[in-house]
Write an enzyme that holds these catalytic residues in place. Structure first.
Site, short mmCIF file in Angstrom:
data_model
loop_
_atom_site.label_atom_id
_atom_site.label_comp_id
_atom_site.label_asym_id
_atom_site.label_seq_id
_atom_site.Cartn_x
_atom_site.Cartn_y
_atom_site.Cartn_z
N GLU A 46 24.60 -5.44 1.50
CA GLU A 46 25.78 -5.88 2.24
C GLU A 46 25.39 -5.95 3.71
OE1 GLU A 46 29.17 -3.46 1.62
OE2 GLU A 46 29.39 -4.00 -0.48
N ASP A 57 36.30 0.09 9.19
CA ASP A 57 35.08 0.78 9.60
C ASP A 57 35.39 2.09 10.31
OD1 ASP A 57 33.71 -1.39 8.62
OD2 ASP A 57 33.60 -2.38 10.58
N TYR A 172 34.10 -3.88 -6.13
CA TYR A 172 33.95 -2.83 -5.11
C TYR A 172 35.15 -1.89 -5.21
CZ TYR A 172 32.70 -0.95 -0.47
OH TYR A 172 32.32 -0.14 0.58
#
Length: 276
Positions: A46, A57, A172
């Site tokens: 990724e 994040d 995911y």
């Protein structure tokens, strides 16, 4: 499905998918890191696009994005790094991990043209809800780009079935709520969540957010088909920023990161060998 995904990801168990930030700490290091990660056993990479206003994040990846943005990294420049990785021999799939606002700013036509020109294999847009992603998924299919979907412990059963029915490449699974970053331990409910996802998934189920230790991979291995490791690797890179930026010490620092990644992947590889 994209050919590299068919060769390296589809129907595989014990997947190892590392995440790095494009341009952290510079372009040359990103290319060399991708090759090192492949050597360490990565099944796909990724490639995170640095962004000034991230939603998912945590602090480690935010710091990496700041380093990359300071060096002038952009979405367009990041995509062209993939060509350079291919020229140096990278064979595994590369997934562009980016926020949707960057795609809108660049324009979807230009974005997909760049993806095609630079041999990119997959796309993951964490802030785009499944219900809003139909246009992007159609464009990915038309361009032979694998669109990676996410599910979380809060995803309802009905929505999970809808997402899984359209999922490609690997699914995911976010291990826990909150932003990216290492976790000392997972909530026990993650195992129930993964078992439920695997009931419906026809593609590999990979877990991300918080995986940083071989012991965690061991604990998860019977409940999923692979792991995604981001912050733990990015932290190793950040701690060696100065060494990675100097030509005379770059290789030494890359080897140190390689050894760290091998410490994560070695138990996984032993498991694969045991099952042969």
């Amino acid at each position: 499905m994209n050919k590299r995904f068919s060769e390296h990801v589809e129907n595989k168990k014990n997947l190892f998918i590392p995440f790095i930030v494009a341009g952290d700490p510079d372009n040359e290091t990103t290319i060399e890191l991708a090759l090192k990660l492949e050597s360490a056993g990565a099944d796909a990479i990724e490639l995170g696009i640095p962004y000034s206003d991230p939603l998912a994040d945590g602090p480690v990846i935010q710091a990496a994005s700041a380093r990359a943005l300071k060096k002038g990294m952009t979405l367009e420049k990041a995509i062209t790094l993939v060509s350079s990785m291919r020229k140096k021999g990278l064979k595994i799939p590369v997934v562009i991990f980016t926020y949707y606002n960057l795609l809108l700013q660049l324009g979807l036509e230009r974005f997909f043209a760049l993806m095609s020109e630079n041999d990119v294999d997959g796309l993951l847009v964490p802030d785009l809800p499944f219900e809003e992603s139909e246009e992007l998924r159609k464009k990915c299919k038309a361009e032979n780009i694998t669109y990676i979907s996410l599910v979380a412990p809060t995803t309802s059963e009905v929505r999970l079935k809808e997402i899984v029915s359209e999922a490609q490449g690997f699914l995911y699974c976010v291990s826990s709520l909150g932003v990216t970053g290492t976790r000392s331990e997972f909530h026990p409910s993650v195992y129930t969540f993964l078992t439920n996802v695997r009931k419906y998934a026809k593609i590999p189920v990979a877990v991300g957010f918080g995986v940083s230790q071989p012991e965690q991979i061991e604990q998860l291995k019977d409940h999923c088909d692979g792991v995604i490791v981001g912050s733990a690797i990015v932290k190793q890179i950040g701690e060696r920023e100065n060494k990675l930026l100097k030509e005379e010490t770059r290789m030494e620092a890359l080897e140190e990161v390689f050894q760290y990644v091998c410490s994560l992947t070695e138990p996984n590889r032993r498991l694969v060998n045991d099952r042969r």
